[in-house]
Scaffold this motif. Structure first.
Motif, short mmCIF file in Angstrom:
data_model
loop_
_atom_site.label_atom_id
_atom_site.label_comp_id
_atom_site.label_asym_id
_atom_site.label_seq_id
_atom_site.Cartn_x
_atom_site.Cartn_y
_atom_site.Cartn_z
N ARG A 1 0.84 -1.20 0.00
CA ARG A 1 0.00 0.00 0.00
C ARG A 1 0.88 1.25 0.00
N ASP A 2 0.35 2.32 -0.61
CA ASP A 2 1.06 3.60 -0.60
C ASP A 2 0.66 4.40 0.64
N PRO A 3 1.22 5.59 0.87
CA PRO A 3 0.90 6.35 2.08
C PRO A 3 -0.57 6.70 2.22
N SER A 4 -1.33 6.73 1.10
CA SER A 4 -2.77 7.01 1.18
C SER A 4 -3.60 5.77 1.48
N GLY A 5 -2.95 4.62 1.60
CA GLY A 5 -3.68 3.38 1.86
C GLY A 5 -4.12 2.65 0.62
N ARG A 6 -3.79 3.20 -0.54
CA ARG A 6 -4.19 2.57 -1.80
C ARG A 6 -3.31 1.35 -2.07
N VAL A 7 -3.93 0.25 -2.49
CA VAL A 7 -3.18 -0.96 -2.84
C VAL A 7 -2.51 -0.72 -4.20
N VAL A 8 -1.18 -0.83 -4.22
CA VAL A 8 -0.45 -0.58 -5.47
C VAL A 8 0.09 -1.86 -6.08
N TYR A 9 0.13 -2.96 -5.31
CA TYR A 9 0.60 -4.22 -5.87
C TYR A 9 0.04 -5.38 -5.06
N VAL A 10 -0.35 -6.44 -5.77
CA VAL A 10 -0.82 -7.68 -5.15
C VAL A 10 0.00 -8.82 -5.74
N GLY A 11 0.49 -9.73 -4.88
CA GLY A 11 1.24 -10.88 -5.35
C GLY A 11 0.94 -12.11 -4.52
N SER B 1 11.13 -11.27 1.08
CA SER B 1 12.51 -10.87 1.34
C SER B 1 13.17 -10.31 0.08
N ASN B 2 12.74 -10.79 -1.09
CA ASN B 2 13.33 -10.31 -2.35
C ASN B 2 13.07 -8.83 -2.59
N TYR B 3 11.96 -8.31 -2.03
CA TYR B 3 11.61 -6.91 -2.27
C TYR B 3 12.44 -5.94 -1.42
N PHE B 4 13.10 -6.45 -0.38
CA PHE B 4 13.80 -5.58 0.55
C PHE B 4 15.32 -5.72 0.46
N GLN B 5 15.80 -6.15 -0.70
CA GLN B 5 17.24 -6.19 -0.93
C GLN B 5 17.70 -4.84 -1.47
N ASP B 6 18.97 -4.75 -1.82
CA ASP B 6 19.55 -3.51 -2.34
C ASP B 6 18.74 -3.04 -3.55
N LEU B 7 18.32 -1.76 -3.54
CA LEU B 7 17.46 -1.24 -4.62
C LEU B 7 18.11 -1.37 -5.99
N SER B 8 19.41 -1.29 -6.05
CA SER B 8 20.09 -1.38 -7.35
C SER B 8 19.95 -2.76 -7.98
N GLN B 9 19.62 -3.77 -7.17
CA GLN B 9 19.47 -5.13 -7.67
C GLN B 9 18.05 -5.44 -8.16
N LEU B 10 17.12 -4.52 -7.93
CA LEU B 10 15.72 -4.76 -8.29
C LEU B 10 15.44 -4.34 -9.72
N HIS B 11 14.45 -4.98 -10.32
CA HIS B 11 13.95 -4.59 -11.63
C HIS B 11 13.41 -3.15 -11.52
N PRO B 12 13.61 -2.31 -12.56
CA PRO B 12 13.17 -0.91 -12.45
C PRO B 12 11.71 -0.74 -12.02
N ARG B 13 10.81 -1.56 -12.54
CA ARG B 13 9.40 -1.43 -12.16
C ARG B 13 9.19 -1.84 -10.70
N THR B 14 9.89 -2.90 -10.27
CA THR B 14 9.79 -3.33 -8.88
C THR B 14 10.38 -2.27 -7.95
N ARG B 15 11.48 -1.65 -8.37
CA ARG B 15 12.09 -0.60 -7.57
C ARG B 15 11.13 0.58 -7.39
N GLN B 16 10.46 0.96 -8.48
CA GLN B 16 9.49 2.06 -8.39
C GLN B 16 8.34 1.69 -7.46
#
Length: 683
Positions: free
Chosen positions: A24-34, A44-59
């Motif tokens: 969820r974003d700061p407004s409480g809106r759901v931005v991704y479901v998996g 755990s994969n989402y909280f690794q070094d940002l440089s290692q993430l896919h650009p869309r996942t990083r955003q």
């Protein structure tokens, strides 16, 4: 932009069971479901070094501010819950399976009193049978042109039909026997439905009976020396054979299957699907989606998600259309052909999910995916990768189509994507925003000399219109009785939009209630969610006065996290609250183009709504409120006197002389036209 480390769950707090998670974003809106087999390993994969993430996942992880999860009993339940939540929340960062183009179809409006066949693009509607999709518009029109030689069904619009019905003579198609002309009684409604019945049966694949019938009638006409009719039947037979040849047999065993191929690069993937029914290709569809992860396993998961979403949506649409069967039967439309098409229900089996689904690679959790497709179909589904023979050859053709579709998409979209990104970045820099305005809303006012005053609210997300979030407003306080105040109207719309936002934030259901697997999607709550989060940028159509009025509303409601600007038409100036001078953006900048597009879309939407309201008001009649006076009697009344002016000059006795009008109804009509006092003086 947020730091994922700030909302990362504590070590060991994430369970290792299967489940579904939401960001969820700061407004409480759901931005991704998996979904995940193992929630701890996946999150755990989402909280690794940002440089290692896919650009869309990083955003996504920098847009979100919290993550939550729901544990389920099995991976199949995780699939089902993920699909339900994606449908319910429409998360911005989930892959959207949008058609790579809008395919044309041949449609038959079986729900109308006099059904018609027509070319169509767009969303499916109730009461309409669809055949296709076709690859090109000309293919639909050629098919329709050829078939109306044999089945002269109505193809005209409602307006054309009504006009020729009132004129008492058919259109050109009626004269050349390409329409049976039910508008003038050349055939009865029932006879026309029989023609429609034959048309539907032919399009559903029952072609042999039509060919046999035309052959027999042609030889019969030749035997009777009626060579003109025999030649016409010969041409009809050739037309039918030409249509049949266009649907070539590709699988000789009469297979019902969907053949699905995927072609991908590092950023996007193209999915192509061929619908094969009775061994013939009956339709082709394509999608292009963004990739969020690299690797073969990610593609296998993308294919699995596509299969579940596509067939779940198809079954849902089929079930909603099933309620039409009673209505169709009551109106006399061919019930048998309605049920015989491969897309409808038969003994509880959903035909939209075929017996075989052929894929070019194994989907993730193949057996569980097959199990879920079987549940959707109501019978076993053979989900597999073809290895040899005709099916393998057809799969290679589908893959070639997917490869070509991705190449064409890249050529078409590369300019659009870069332009939208550049426009958002330029707006961020010009307005000094902390982040790019991914959601922008714009409002405009429309009226003519203070009458029918309305407003529009249009929404752009990621630089593209999001039409399901558009809103229309009747101006209540700032206009009326022939006067309008545009500045006050802007303030009223702004107040109503953001007051609704604050109400809906408070009215959102408890997160614990949302997480329940049994919870059904509530349309009312869904509308609340769309207004429960604010835009990053709010645009008003106008200059400094309109911007000041909107800013006063922001101050009144305590709105501090939304940027506000106005766009003045005359010199395309951008006005910012509190500034005495406008902000001038370069005329050729992408940011200016985007703001102009927003303003023009709001203007178009407002004008269309204003025209609807004005037309509705002008169609209103003084006789509408007379009890017992329906449309047919009103029409008879005007036709009898020749004009409304002559009708108003008529006495009660003259009105009573019209067929179907008694003294009481005549008196009521007279009073409606002249008022009660006028009626008393003339009766």
């Amino acid at each position: 932009m947020t730091d994922p480390a700030q909302y990362r769950p504590a070590p060991g707090s994430i369970p290792t069971e299967p489940g579904v998670y939401k960001f969820r974003d700061p407004s409480g809106r759901v931005v991704y479901v998996g979904k995940a087999k193992n929630l701890r390993a996946r999150l755990s994969n989402y909280f690794q070094d940002l440089s290692q993430l896919h650009p869309r996942t990083r955003q996504m992880v920098t847009t979100a501010s919290q993550v939550e999860w729901t544990v389920v009993a099995s991976e199949v339940e995780a699939l089902q819950l993920e699909y339900t939540w994606i449908k319910r929340f429409d998360p911005r960062f989930n892959v959207k399976y949008r058609d790579d183009k809008t395919y044309p179809v041949l449609a038959v409006s079986t729900g109308e009193r006099i059904p018609r066949a027509f070319f169509y693009r767009g969303p499916r509607r109730k009461g309409v049978r669809y055949f296709g999709p076709y690859s090109h518009a000309w293919a639909v029109r050629e098919t329709l042109d050829l078939l109306t030689r044999v089945f002269p069904v109505r193809t005209c619009s409602k307006g054309v039909y009504n006009r020729h019905e009132s004129l008492g003579r058919p259109c050109l198609l009626g004269y050349i026997d390409k329409c049976s002309a039910p508008c003038v009684g050349k055939v009865s409604e029932q006879e026309h439905r029989e023609i429609v019945k034959g048309f539907l049966r032919f399009m559903a694949g029952h072609t042999d009976a039509v060919v046999r019938d035309l052959n027999a009638r042609m030889h019969e006409a030749a035997a009777e020396m009626d060579f003109e009719r025999a030649a016409r039947l010969r041409d009809d037979l050739q037309a039918v054979q030409k249509i049949t040849e266009q649907q070539a047999v590709v699988l000789g065993d009469g297979t019902d299957a969907d053949v699905i191929g995927v072609w991908a690069d590092e950023l996007e993937a193209a999915i192509q699907m061929f619908h094969v029914r009775a061994g013939r290709i009956r339709g082709q569809r394509g999608w292009v989606v963004e990739r969020t992860e690299d690797g073969d396993e990610a593609l296998a998961e993308l294919l699995q998600t596509f299969l579940i979403q596509f067939y779940s949506d198809a079954v849902e649409q089929e079930e909603s259309a099933a309620g039409l069967e009673e209505k169709i039967d009551r109106r006399g439309v061919d019930q048998e052909s309605h049920q015989s098409t491969p897309w409808t229900r038969d003994d509880g089996i959903h035909r939209v999910v075929p017996k075989e689904v052929l894929i070019d690679r194994e989907a993730l959790d193949l057996e569980r995916t097959k199990e879920m497709l079987g549940t959707l179909r109501g019978a076993a589904v053979d989900l597999r990768v073809p290895q040899r023979g005709d099916k393998r050859a057809l799969m290679e053709t589908v893959q070639k189509n997917a490869k070509d579709a991705l190449r064409q998409h890249k050529m078409k979209r590369v300019g659009d994507l870069s332009a939208r990104s550049q426009a958002l970045q330029e707006l961020q820099e010009a307005l000094g925003l902390e982040q790019a305005p991914l959601r922008i809303e714009c409002t405009d006012i429309s009226h003519i000399q203070g009458t029918d005053v309305v407003a529009s609210l249009v929404v752009f997300e990621d630089g593209l219109p999001k039409k399901q979030d558009y809103r229309r407003y009747h101006i209540k306080e700032a206009a009326g009785d022939g006067h309008s105040n545009d500045v006050a109207s802007i303030a009223e719309v702004t107040r109503r939009r953001f007051a609704r936002h604050k109400e809906d934030v408070r009215a959102l259901p408890d997160e614990a209630d949302e997480a329940r697997f049994e919870d059904e999607a509530n349309p009312e709550q869904e509308q609340q969610r769309r207004f429960a989060y604010p835009p990053q940028l709010f645009v008003v159509d106008g200059g400094a006065p309109q911007v000041a009025a909107a800013q006063a509303v922001f101050d009144e409601l305590g709105i501090v996290d939304v940027a506000l600007i106005g766009i003045a038409k005359r010199l395309e100036e951008v006005w910012v609250p509190g500034d005495d001078e406008p902000l001038i953006l370069p005329r050729n900048s992408q940011a200016m183009y985007l703001i102009q597009q927003l303003r023009d879309e709001a203007h178009r939407f407002a004008i269309n709504f204003h025209r609807q309201q004005r037309s509705k008001r002008m169609r209103a009649s003084e006789l509408d409120a007379v009890p017992g006076l329906g449309q047919a009697r009103r029409k008879a009344l005007v036709q009898h006197f020749g004009s409304v002016k002559k009708l108003k000059a008529a006495s009660v006795e003259e009105i009573a002389g019209v067929k179907g009008f008694g003294p009481k109804l005549a008196q009521a009509c007279f009073e409606a036209l002249h008022g009660a006092d006028g009626g008393a003086s003339k009766s």
